[in-house]
Design an enzyme around this catalytic site. Structure first.
Site, PDB file in Angstrom:
ATOM      1  N   GLU A  40       9.937  12.416  -0.968  1.00  0.00           N
ATOM      2  CA  GLU A  40      10.058  11.821   0.322  1.00  0.00           C
ATOM      3  C   GLU A  40       8.639  11.999   0.813  1.00  0.00           C
ATOM      4  OE1 GLU A  40      12.815  11.312   4.369  1.00  0.00           O
ATOM      5  OE2 GLU A  40      13.117  12.848   2.911  1.00  0.00           O
ATOM      6  N   GLY A  69       5.488  10.011   3.975  1.00  0.00           N
ATOM      7  CA  GLY A  69       5.261   9.371   5.280  1.00  0.00           C
ATOM      8  C   GLY A  69       5.246   8.001   5.052  1.00  0.00           C
ATOM      9  N   PHE A  70       5.409   7.429   3.731  1.00  0.00           N
ATOM     10  CA  PHE A  70       5.682   6.040   3.540  1.00  0.00           C
ATOM     11  C   PHE A  70       7.051   5.647   2.843  1.00  0.00           C
ATOM     12  CE2 PHE A  70       1.008   6.778   3.517  1.00  0.00           C
ATOM     13  CZ  PHE A  70       0.738   5.925   4.770  1.00  0.00           C
ATOM     14  N   VAL A  87      11.454   8.195  -2.509  1.00  0.00           N
ATOM     15  CA  VAL A  87      11.499   8.214  -4.143  1.00  0.00           C
ATOM     16  C   VAL A  87      13.100   8.721  -4.649  1.00  0.00           C
ATOM     17  CG1 VAL A  87      10.536   8.453  -6.532  1.00  0.00           C
ATOM     18  CG2 VAL A  87       8.976   8.321  -4.275  1.00  0.00           C
ATOM     19  N   ASP A 124      -6.879  11.718  -4.894  1.00  0.00           N
ATOM     20  CA  ASP A 124      -5.733  12.598  -4.264  1.00  0.00           C
ATOM     21  C   ASP A 124      -5.060  13.530  -5.297  1.00  0.00           C
ATOM     22  OD1 ASP A 124      -4.291  13.896  -2.157  1.00  0.00           O
ATOM     23  OD2 ASP A 124      -2.561  12.488  -2.175  1.00  0.00           O
TER      24      ASP A 124
END
Length: 385
Positions: free
Chosen positions: A55, A57-58, A61, A173
């Site tokens: 999980e 901010g967008f 899963v 990232d």
């Protein structure tokens, strides 16, 4: 009241235009399978919480099981996430056309109504953040051979993105929660939502900062100057984490031990690098090779970007095909120093790319905005505190 009415009507218009834009862009991607929403709903048990594996901010899963028994990691974008829509499109565009054994496999996507979903192959052993660096949340043990294989695999995946794909790709990232592991602990680089294309004729890209504190290269975090050397810095931090078995930042430790990179440099200077090697291996590792890997991590995190090796050089050094010269290691760009300059950090340690106009303009530290910037499959625990 008229002002509120105007704002709401603008929001609706933007959403409609945004939907058309996404539909057009995704429909142009020929090599991506389009899954019906109904099929993904069935595969996840109506997106049941028991199937949630990540999980951010967008969105969320989920683990999904399809009718033929195959499993997938189903990444559901939050419907009201403007930043996430851009990441959704970026992620498809970046990896729909490329394939490598150390990159996650995109199986397809779903674009129906407001639903924006990415479907990946399911990886049985979650992420490095949950397993190796899980702080007791995982019972998995990593031998030195497994760690070596993970380090080399990630390095090969990054070298492929940096040097073989045209135009080159900067991930932006690289971190433990974005390195997923299959059933044999083979690593796969995931989450391309922040990735940038890097043409051959460019020396750097000036962009607003996005990524994760602790892994950010100083020149990128402070000045917004992005090159492949920023990924190499992040890899160096990850390499130190894998060998030491600890997160790059741990504020529960004494002050002198909180920052892994700073501690590694101090141990290198005092010729005590071996003290950083993870004690959970019970001494069953190649001491010379472990210290060599730590030195490569320091080479990758040097303060001056041009001194950092390329990823193809890193692969050769990790595999013993190129020597690691101690005299080439200079002082790293230290996490504790550039985070103090930046002075902004949210609970997840995430930094987002700005959503306003001029997102590709040059930025300095005051342009850095904090939010839950990326969602990874398995970033459940916040391990930076």
């Amino acid at each position: 009241m008229a002002c509120f009415s105007c704002l709401f009507s603008r929001k609706k218009t933007f959403s409609a235009e945004q939907t058309i834009e996404i539909d057009e862009e995704v429909s142009g991607i020929l090599n991506t399978k389009r899954f019906p929403y109904k099929e993904l709903k069935m595969a996840t048990g109506n997106f049941h919480h028991s199937n949630k594996i990540g999980e951010g901010g967008f969105g969320v899963v989920y683990k999904g099981t399809f009718r033929d028994g195959t499993m997938g990691a189903i990444k559901v974008l939050s419907a009201d996430s403007k930043q996430g829509v851009r990441e959704f499109l970026t992620e498809i565009n970046m990896i729909a056309e490329i394939e490598h054994e150390n990159l996650v496999e995109l199986c397809g996507c779903c674009v129906e109504g407001n639903h924006r979903i990415l479907v990946y192959g399911y990886l049985e052993n979650n992420s490095l953040a949950q397993t190796l660096l899980g702080g007791g949340h995982s019972s998995m043990q990593f031998s030195w051979d497994a760690r070596r294989n993970i380090c080399i695999g990630v390095a090969k995946g990054l070298a492929f993105l940096h040097e073989e794909v045209q135009p080159h790709i900067i991930h932006r990232d690289i971190k433990a929660s974005n390195i997923l592991l299959d059933k044999n602990l083979n690593p796969k680089i995931s989450d391309f939502g922040l990735a940038k294309l890097f043409p051959d004729n460019m020396t750097h890209i000036s962009t607003r900062v996005a990524g994760t504190t602790g892994y950010l290269a100083p020149e990128y975090a402070i000045r917004g100057q992005l090159t492949r050397k920023a990924d190499i810095y992040s890899f160096g931090v990850l390499l130190l984490e894998i060998v030491s078995g600890r997160c790059n930042t741990n504020r529960r430790l004494p002050l002198s031990e909180q920052y892994l990179l700073e501690r590694a440099w101090n141990k290198y200077e005092s010729r005590e690098l071996v003290e950083l090697v993870d004690t959970s291996m019970g001494g069953e590792y190649d001491e010379e090779e472990a210290q060599k890997f730590l030195k490569i991590g320091l080479l990758c995190t040097q303060d001056i970007p041009k001194l950092r090796p390329s990823m193809s050089q890193v692969v050769k050094m990790l595999m013993g095909e190129e020597a690691v010269n101690d005299e080439n290691i200079s002082r790293p760009g230290l996490l504790s120093e550039f985070t103090a300059l930046r002075g902004q950090k949210d609970n997840s340690g995430m930094i987002s790319e700005g959503t306003g106009k001029g997102g590709n303009s040059s930025s300095s530290s005051e342009n850095v905005t904090t939010s839950y910037a990326t969602m990874t499959f398995n970033s459940i625990f916040d391990r930076s505190n």
